[in-house]
Design a protein around this motif. Structure first.
Motif, PDB file in Angstrom:
ATOM      1  N   PRO A 128      37.713  48.286  37.341  1.00  0.00           N
ATOM      2  CA  PRO A 128      38.443  49.475  37.792  1.00  0.00           C
ATOM      3  C   PRO A 128      39.723  49.120  38.546  1.00  0.00           C
ATOM      4  CG  PRO A 128      36.526  49.075  39.177  1.00  0.00           C
ATOM      5  CD  PRO A 128      36.427  48.125  38.030  1.00  0.00           C
ATOM      6  N   GLY A 129      40.782  49.852  38.215  1.00  0.00           N
ATOM      7  CA  GLY A 129      42.030  49.715  38.963  1.00  0.00           C
ATOM      8  C   GLY A 129      42.680  48.361  38.903  1.00  0.00           C
ATOM      9  N   ALA A 130      42.459  47.610  37.823  1.00  0.00           N
ATOM     10  CA  ALA A 130      43.040  46.262  37.732  1.00  0.00           C
ATOM     11  C   ALA A 130      44.560  46.349  37.805  1.00  0.00           C
ATOM     12  CB  ALA A 130      42.611  45.593  36.430  1.00  0.00           C
ATOM     13  N   ALA A 131      45.151  45.527  38.671  1.00  0.00           N
ATOM     14  CA  ALA A 131      46.595  45.556  38.873  1.00  0.00           C
ATOM     15  C   ALA A 131      47.081  44.150  39.192  1.00  0.00           C
ATOM     16  CB  ALA A 131      46.948  46.504  40.024  1.00  0.00           C
ATOM     17  N   PRO A 132      48.353  43.841  38.914  1.00  0.00           N
ATOM     18  CA  PRO A 132      48.888  42.509  39.240  1.00  0.00           C
ATOM     19  C   PRO A 132      48.718  42.199  40.715  1.00  0.00           C
ATOM     20  CG  PRO A 132      50.421  43.729  37.863  1.00  0.00           C
ATOM     21  CD  PRO A 132      49.359  44.704  38.262  1.00  0.00           C
ATOM     22  N   TYR A 133      48.490  40.924  40.993  1.00  0.00           N
ATOM     23  CA  TYR A 133      48.212  40.502  42.363  1.00  0.00           C
ATOM     24  C   TYR A 133      48.756  39.096  42.575  1.00  0.00           C
ATOM     25  CZ  TYR A 133      45.422  38.893  46.383  1.00  0.00           C
ATOM     26  OH  TYR A 133      45.014  38.383  47.579  1.00  0.00           O
ATOM     27  N   ARG A 134      49.376  38.863  43.705  1.00  0.00           N
ATOM     28  CA  ARG A 134      49.832  37.518  44.060  1.00  0.00           C
ATOM     29  C   ARG A 134      48.782  36.883  44.969  1.00  0.00           C
ATOM     30  NH1 ARG A 134      55.746  36.125  46.441  1.00  0.00           N
ATOM     31  NH2 ARG A 134      56.207  35.874  44.215  1.00  0.00           N
TER      32      ARG A 134
END
Length: 208
Positions: A128-134
């Motif tokens: 759920p809600g997978a988004a780019p991340y540093r």
């Protein structure tokens, strides 16, 4: 591949010094120890072999009898049950670095999966809600350690390592996914290119 298909491989990672969410396993015919389910932080119960967040649930403190019933259901089905202490800081999101041919490529952050305590999931959205991340450097290091502990002389062509912050806020491994995991290649401008380059290099090596 067989090694990665069963969550008991977490014991191998822990034995090699990798920080993991500590698991306990009970095989069919084994003894369910009440103390494994009575954790101050609550517990998560899941099958040792599963996909898509199926038959997983978390239980709040004081609900350990429900957690035992869940594990007993799995055992009655001939499946090995796994119980882990619930990591409350996962509510800030799972972190998942992705690697191509052993090199870090990109990462995503996912919203917590087990939002409803006591609900055994069978039709959950797995990411759920997978988004780019540093990721922080210590998160990349933790993921690298998990991959370095894989019992194979060959570096995985691709891999994803799912992490959560532990109570001391250091990253610990929840899963290391080698069996065709979603890699979220579109979440990074160069993600697909890195993957294609890794596959092409592997193809050239195999043709020699």
């Amino acid at each position: 591949m067989r090694w990665n298909s069963d969550k008991r491989c977490l014991l191998d990672l822990a034995g090699r010094g990798v920080a993991v969410v500590p698991p306990q396993f009970v095989a069919p015919g084994g003894h369910l120890r009440a103390e494994d389910f009575d954790q101050a932080c609550g517990v998560v119960v899941k099958p040792a072999a599963s996909a898509g967040a199926t038959d997983i649930a978390r239980y709040e403190p004081g609900r350990h009898a429900d957690a035992v019933r869940h594990a007993r259901m799995l055992l009655d089905q001939g499946r090995t049950a796994m119980v882990q202490p619930y990591q409350s800081l996962i509510e800030a999101g799972e972190r998942a670095p992705v690697f191509c041919a052993g090199a870090f490529s990109h990462a995503i952050r996912k919203e917590p999966l087990l939002t409803e305590p006591g609900v055994i999931g069978r039709f959950r959205v797995p990411h759920p809600g997978a988004a780019p991340y540093r990721p922080a450097e210590q998160e990349v290091r933790a993921a690298r350690a998990a991959l370095a502990a894989v019992p194979s002389a060959q570096v995985p062509l691709f891999a994803r390592v799912d992490l959560t912050p532990a109570e001391a806020r250091e990253p610990v491994v929840m899963e290391r996914e080698l069996l065709g995991p979603p890699l979220f290649l579109g979440s990074d401008p160069q993600g697909l290119r890195r993957f294609v380059d890794a596959v092409a290099a592997e193809g050239r090596a195999l043709s020699l």
